[in-house]
Design a protein around this motif. Structure first.
Motif, mmCIF file in Angstrom:
data_model
loop_
_atom_site.group_PDB
_atom_site.id
_atom_site.type_symbol
_atom_site.label_atom_id
_atom_site.label_comp_id
_atom_site.label_asym_id
_atom_site.label_seq_id
_atom_site.Cartn_x
_atom_site.Cartn_y
_atom_site.Cartn_z
ATOM 1 N N GLY A 160 0.811 -1.218 0.000
ATOM 2 C CA GLY A 160 0.000 0.000 0.000
ATOM 3 C C GLY A 160 0.837 1.256 0.000
ATOM 4 N N VAL A 161 0.174 2.380 0.162
ATOM 5 C CA VAL A 161 0.807 3.698 0.122
ATOM 6 C C VAL A 161 1.644 3.910 1.376
ATOM 7 N N MET A 162 2.869 4.403 1.188
ATOM 8 C CA MET A 162 3.739 4.738 2.316
ATOM 9 C C MET A 162 3.372 6.122 2.830
ATOM 10 N N PRO A 163 3.382 6.306 4.142
ATOM 11 C CA PRO A 163 3.157 7.660 4.661
ATOM 12 C C PRO A 163 4.357 8.548 4.323
ATOM 13 N N GLY B 274 6.230 14.535 -5.389
ATOM 14 C CA GLY B 274 5.469 14.715 -6.616
ATOM 15 C C GLY B 274 4.537 13.552 -6.893
ATOM 16 N N ALA B 275 4.834 12.378 -6.308
ATOM 17 C CA ALA B 275 4.018 11.184 -6.537
ATOM 18 C C ALA B 275 4.026 10.333 -5.276
ATOM 19 N N ALA B 276 2.967 9.590 -5.083
ATOM 20 C CA ALA B 276 2.879 8.694 -3.925
ATOM 21 C C ALA B 276 3.933 7.590 -4.039
ATOM 22 N N ARG B 277 4.417 7.154 -2.906
ATOM 23 C CA ARG B 277 5.390 6.056 -2.837
ATOM 24 C C ARG B 277 4.664 4.861 -2.232
ATOM 25 N N PHE B 278 4.915 3.665 -2.798
ATOM 26 C CA PHE B 278 4.229 2.455 -2.372
ATOM 27 C C PHE B 278 5.217 1.422 -1.844
ATOM 28 N N TYR B 279 4.820 0.760 -0.745
ATOM 29 C CA TYR B 279 5.602 -0.363 -0.250
ATOM 30 C C TYR B 279 5.627 -1.440 -1.331
ATOM 31 N N CYS B 280 6.740 -2.107 -1.436
ATOM 32 C CA CYS B 280 6.903 -3.117 -2.468
ATOM 33 C C CYS B 280 8.024 -4.047 -2.034
ATOM 34 N N VAL C 124 8.412 1.819 -4.463
ATOM 35 C CA VAL C 124 8.389 2.413 -5.802
ATOM 36 C C VAL C 124 7.455 3.615 -5.821
ATOM 37 N N SER C 125 7.724 4.516 -6.753
ATOM 38 C CA SER C 125 6.823 5.635 -7.021
ATOM 39 C C SER C 125 6.821 5.841 -8.526
#
Length: 137
Positions: free
Chosen positions: A35-38, A46-52, A81-82
């Protein structure tokens, strides 16, 4: 070519590169998240970062030969990743502005290193900016 075929080719390539570092315990738990990282307070992205979490094959396109540093092609683990970048773990230290090629299960990414932090014995967290993606198989 189908993505299943691409992933099979990638899995075969991974067998050539054993993992050469131990993931620190505090990162092991993070690699299970999705999901989305805080975002840290006061940080604008500039863009959301996601756990991966997934394996990657890292090839250095610009070795630091002037310093006598050679980086063999090796396996790493993607942390997050973002839209414009990613972070991965590596047994090797890379330097800002070095260009790397990251082979992922369904594509390749030409990236440029923006940061490198040692997070454990023989384990580095590398932050990169994506220059371009391409299909590799």
């Amino acid at each position: 070519m189908s993505s299943e075929a691409d992933e099979l080719i990638f899995e075969q390539q991974l067998k050539q590169y054993p993992l050469k570092f131990v993931v620190p315990a505090f990162i092991t738990q993070e690699l299970k998240k999705r999901g989305v990282m805080p975002s840290p307070q006061n940080e604008t992205r500039g863009a959301a970062r996601f756990y991966c979490s997934g394996h990657v094959i890292v090839k250095c396109e610009e070795p630091m030969s002037v310093l006598g540093i050679q980086h063999p092609t090796a396996r790493g683990i993607v942390r997050n990743v973002s839209k414009s970048g990613m972070s991965f773990l590596s047994a090797f230290q890379f330097y800002p502005c070095q260009k790397l090629t990251l082979s992922l299960p369904i594509s390749e990414a030409l990236v440029q290193v923006v940061r490198c932090n040692q997070v454990g014995k023989g384990c580095f967290d590398i932050g990169v900016r994506v220059v371009r993606y391409s299909t590799c198989y």
